[in-house]
Scaffold this active site. Structure first.
Site, short mmCIF file in Angstrom:
data_model
loop_
_atom_site.label_atom_id
_atom_site.label_comp_id
_atom_site.label_asym_id
_atom_site.label_seq_id
_atom_site.Cartn_x
_atom_site.Cartn_y
_atom_site.Cartn_z
N GLY A 1 6.49 -1.79 6.96
CA GLY A 1 7.92 -2.23 6.89
C GLY A 1 8.70 -1.38 7.87
O GLY A 1 8.42 -0.22 8.05
N GLU A 2 9.99 -1.76 8.23
CA GLU A 2 11.13 -1.10 8.91
C GLU A 2 11.94 -0.89 7.90
O GLU A 2 12.77 -1.57 7.49
CB GLU A 2 11.55 -1.82 9.99
CG GLU A 2 12.67 -1.58 10.82
CD GLU A 2 12.46 0.06 11.21
OE1 GLU A 2 11.84 0.52 11.78
OE2 GLU A 2 13.37 0.81 10.59
N CYS B 1 0.31 -1.53 16.18
CA CYS B 1 0.56 -1.37 14.55
C CYS B 1 -0.15 -2.49 13.88
O CYS B 1 0.10 -3.82 14.36
CB CYS B 1 1.92 -1.18 14.17
SG CYS B 1 2.22 -1.10 12.43
N CYS C 1 6.26 -6.79 8.40
CA CYS C 1 7.24 -6.48 9.00
C CYS C 1 7.72 -7.38 10.09
O CYS C 1 6.77 -8.20 10.47
CB CYS C 1 6.59 -5.30 9.79
SG CYS C 1 8.12 -4.24 10.81
N GLU D 1 0.62 -1.23 0.01
CA GLU D 1 0.01 -0.02 -0.27
C GLU D 1 0.82 1.22 -0.05
O GLU D 1 1.82 1.27 0.45
CB GLU D 1 -0.75 0.06 1.22
CG GLU D 1 -1.94 -1.22 0.99
CD GLU D 1 -2.74 -1.11 2.38
OE1 GLU D 1 -2.61 -0.54 3.23
OE2 GLU D 1 -3.52 -2.33 2.48
N CYS E 1 3.39 8.55 1.23
CA CYS E 1 3.98 7.53 2.34
C CYS E 1 4.12 6.43 1.55
O CYS E 1 3.31 5.46 1.11
CB CYS E 1 2.85 7.46 3.20
SG CYS E 1 3.03 6.22 4.61
N CYS F 1 5.39 -4.34 16.97
CA CYS F 1 4.90 -3.38 17.71
C CYS F 1 3.22 -3.53 17.94
O CYS F 1 2.51 -3.82 16.94
CB CYS F 1 4.79 -1.95 16.88
SG CYS F 1 6.75 -1.63 16.63
N ASN G 1 -4.66 5.34 15.35
CA ASN G 1 -5.89 4.86 14.41
C ASN G 1 -6.27 3.66 14.48
O ASN G 1 -5.37 2.57 14.33
CB ASN G 1 -4.98 4.96 12.92
CG ASN G 1 -6.13 5.96 11.91
OD1 ASN G 1 -7.19 5.82 11.92
ND2 ASN G 1 -5.42 6.79 11.30
N SER H 1 11.56 6.74 8.48
CA SER H 1 10.97 6.64 9.89
C SER H 1 11.46 5.18 10.40
O SER H 1 11.23 4.32 9.89
CB SER H 1 9.52 6.51 10.06
OG SER H 1 9.01 6.38 11.10
N CYS I 1 -0.79 6.32 7.93
CA CYS I 1 0.44 5.78 7.69
C CYS I 1 0.58 4.72 8.97
O CYS I 1 0.33 5.05 10.06
CB CYS I 1 1.65 6.70 7.77
SG CYS I 1 1.50 7.88 6.48
N SER J 1 10.18 6.41 15.99
CA SER J 1 8.77 6.31 16.70
C SER J 1 9.13 6.09 17.99
O SER J 1 9.69 4.94 18.46
CB SER J 1 8.16 4.93 15.96
OG SER J 1 8.09 5.16 14.38
N LEU J 2 8.93 6.98 18.82
CA LEU J 2 9.25 6.74 20.39
C LEU J 2 8.02 6.22 21.08
O LEU J 2 8.34 5.14 21.73
CB LEU J 2 9.68 8.18 20.78
CG LEU J 2 10.30 8.24 22.16
CD1 LEU J 2 11.71 7.61 22.24
CD2 LEU J 2 10.48 9.65 22.74
N HIS J 3 7.08 6.99 21.05
CA HIS J 3 5.64 6.47 21.77
C HIS J 3 5.59 6.27 23.32
O HIS J 3 4.72 6.06 23.79
CB HIS J 3 5.20 5.22 21.00
CG HIS J 3 5.35 5.22 19.51
ND1 HIS J 3 4.82 6.26 18.89
CD2 HIS J 3 5.50 4.37 18.54
CE1 HIS J 3 4.73 6.10 17.59
NE2 HIS J 3 5.32 4.75 17.38
N1 SAH Z 1 8.60 1.03 10.75
C1 SAH Z 1 8.76 2.31 10.88
C2 SAH Z 1 7.94 2.91 9.50
C3 SAH Z 1 6.60 2.47 9.57
S1 SAH Z 1 5.27 2.85 10.48
C4 SAH Z 1 8.40 2.76 11.97
O1 SAH Z 1 7.89 2.11 12.94
O2 SAH Z 1 8.77 3.95 12.60
C5 SAH Z 1 5.28 4.52 10.57
C6 SAH Z 1 4.49 4.95 11.88
O3 SAH Z 1 3.24 5.09 12.28
C7 SAH Z 1 5.29 4.96 13.28
O4 SAH Z 1 5.67 6.20 14.06
C8 SAH Z 1 4.27 4.11 13.87
O5 SAH Z 1 4.62 3.90 15.12
C9 SAH Z 1 3.04 4.62 13.46
N2 SAH Z 1 1.84 3.69 13.59
C10 SAH Z 1 1.93 2.69 13.33
N3 SAH Z 1 0.67 2.06 13.73
C11 SAH Z 1 -0.08 3.19 14.18
C12 SAH Z 1 -1.66 3.24 14.52
N4 SAH Z 1 -2.55 2.31 14.41
N5 SAH Z 1 -2.17 4.46 14.55
C13 SAH Z 1 -1.13 5.45 14.52
N6 SAH Z 1 0.21 5.24 14.26
C14 SAH Z 1 0.58 4.29 13.91
FE1 SF4 Z 2 6.83 -2.68 11.85
FE2 SF4 Z 2 6.63 0.08 12.31
FE3 SF4 Z 2 4.62 -1.29 12.52
FE4 SF4 Z 2 6.60 -1.32 14.35
S1 SF4 Z 2 5.42 0.34 13.92
S2 SF4 Z 2 5.43 -3.09 13.39
S3 SF4 Z 2 8.53 -1.22 13.10
S4 SF4 Z 2 5.78 -1.15 10.50
#
Ligand code: SAH
Ligand code: SF4
Length: 398
Positions: free
Chosen positions: A199-200, A142, A135, A115, A128, A139, A330, A231, A373, A253-255
């Site tokens: 993906g990462e 995600c 992946c 996508e 994006c 996480c 989301n 990212s 995203c 992606s700190l969170h």
């Molecule tokens: N793998 C990389 C890039 C893809 S994810 C990473 O983790 O950074 C891109 C961003 O979307 C990251 O900051 C991720 O934490 C965030 N993300 C993933 N799932 C999400 C969701 N359901 N709602 C909001 N942000 C989300």
């Molecule tokens: Fe993979 Fe990024 Fe999703 Fe974590 S947030 S599972 S690293 S795509």
């Protein structure tokens, strides 16, 4: 990746391989393979480059500056096809999501789907892109994290996403813009690229780097490195190489502000804890107030969204040239999390703002097409029993 491998992934069944998305070296090999003499390669690659990446040619016969014989030879062996668009969804705010088909892992297997999402705003258009199919990381918030890794995308498949978006948005010199264009005349439809899809990216470093070189090339797609953001969930050893070798902007992606919680949300934190991650950020090549690192922070109700978390976040980032990007969570079918209440997000944002960070809370755009995203997972995949149950529960409360 060798040309043979690059071409093999582009090739399905009895189709000819595509040159769309290849870098200069791979294009050179493709030309050499059809007998272009070594001393002409550089010049021929430049010609092809212009047609493929500046003009967006989809047919070798458009390439009027290339000799007829060479055009015919190219057409015999190659194509300029992009990843196939399986579905296109357009949201009322102009957000678009494309489901693209890419080659299977092994010839003869079912093709995969990835996508790509386009998000237009008043002053920019952001694409994006995905870097992997699935992946390896898990996480917990995600959607992609629920899907196993199928394979890395090739550099050509990453560039292919940009080319498809340009095709669909009519952003080539001789193309007409679609009527729904939301950006002012003269503004670039795709001005920014974020590697925030599936993906990462730092686990597919070489291909991501090659793709970035092609996307940023000033004689082609020409989306500068300052407008490309990679990212990462925190692959510490690859952060320095990213800055040094690719030179893009960095998003992390700190969170969470405590290791214990971050380990739960981003399991990679067990390997690379917060202190190591932030150290790598401090040392990111080229980091400065003009080139800040974006810290992404997903707002999860009752998990990481208190005023104390906000204060700790500000304290943690002290001394790092940073932007803070609060992302409303989301939700996806089957998730255990909820998005923080709007007032909670505002309170959090206020603390961050008072500390001197502009924190444009990312609006949950494109929710109607599940396109934010980080939420990317092919719809075609079968729903798990857990997801079906959640969907049924949702339908009942709706
Ligand atoms: N793998 C990389 C890039 C893809 S994810 C990473 O983790 O950074 C891109 C961003 O979307 C990251 O900051 C991720 O934490 C965030 N993300 C993933 N799932 C999400 C969701 N359901 N709602 C909001 N942000 C989300
Ligand atoms: Fe993979 Fe990024 Fe999703 Fe974590 S947030 S599972 S690293 S795509």
């Amino acid at each position: 990746m060798s040309l043979a491998a690059t071409l093999a992934t582009a090739e399905t069944a009895d189709q000819k391989p595509s040159l769309a998305g290849l870098d200069r070296a791979a294009l050179g090999e493709a030309l050499a393979a059809i007998g272009v003499p070594a001393d002409e390669l550089r010049m021929r690659v430049s010609q092809l480059w212009h047609w493929i990446y500046f003009r967006g040619a989809r047919d070798f016969f458009e390439m009027t500056s290339v000799s007829k014989t060479l055009r015919a030879a190219l057409a015999e062996r190659y194509t300029l096809v992009r990843p196939e668009v399986v579905a296109e969804q357009v949201s009322s705010d102009g957000t678009r999501k494309w489901l693209l088909r890419v080659a299977p892992e092994n010839p003869g297997e079912k093709p995969h789907e990835i996508e790509t999402v386009y998000i237009p705003e008043a002053d920019r258009g952001t694409l994006c892109v995905s870097s992997q199919i699935g992946c390896t990381l898990t996480c917990t918030f995600c959607h992609t994290g629920t899907q196993r890794l199928v394979r890395n995308l090739s550099a050509a498949e990453i560039v292919g996403q940009v080319m498809v978006a340009r095709d669909r948005l009519g952003e080539w010199p001789d193309a007409a813009r679609p009527q729904a264009a939301t950006l002012p005349d003269g503004a670039r439809m795709i001005s920014n690229i974020v590697f925030m899809g599936m993906g990462e990216p730092l686990y597919n470093f070489d291909n991501v780097k090659t793709a970035i070189e092609t996307i940023a090339d000033g004689e082609g797609l020409s989306i500068g490195k300052r407008r490309i953001t990679v990212s990462t969930s925190g692959v510490v050893p690859m952060i320095e190489p990213l800055g040094r070798e690719a030179g893009t902007m960095l998003a992390v992606s700190l969170h969470a502000v405590r290791d214990e919680l971050r380990e739960e949300l981003v399991p990679l934190n067990k390997k690379y804890p917060i202190a190591e991650l932030l150290e790598a950020c401090r040392n990111y090549p080229g980091v400065s107030n003009a080139k800040r690192i974006t810290f992404e922070y997903v707002m999860l109700k009752g998990v990481n969204d208190t005023p104390a978390d906000a204060k700790a976040l500000v304290k943690l980032l002290k001394g790092i040239p940073a932007k803070i990007n609060l992302i409303p969570f989301n939700p996806w079918p089957g998730t255990q999390y909820e998005c923080s209440d709007w007032e909670t997000i505002e309170r959090f944002s206020e603390i961050v703002f008072t500390a001197g960070y502009a924190s444009p809370v990312r609006t949950p755009r494109g929710r109607d097409i599940l396109a934010a995203c980080g939420q990317l997972k092919s719809e075609t995949q079968k729903l798990s029993a857990r997801e079906r149950m959640a969907l049924r529960a949702m339908a009942m409360t709706d």
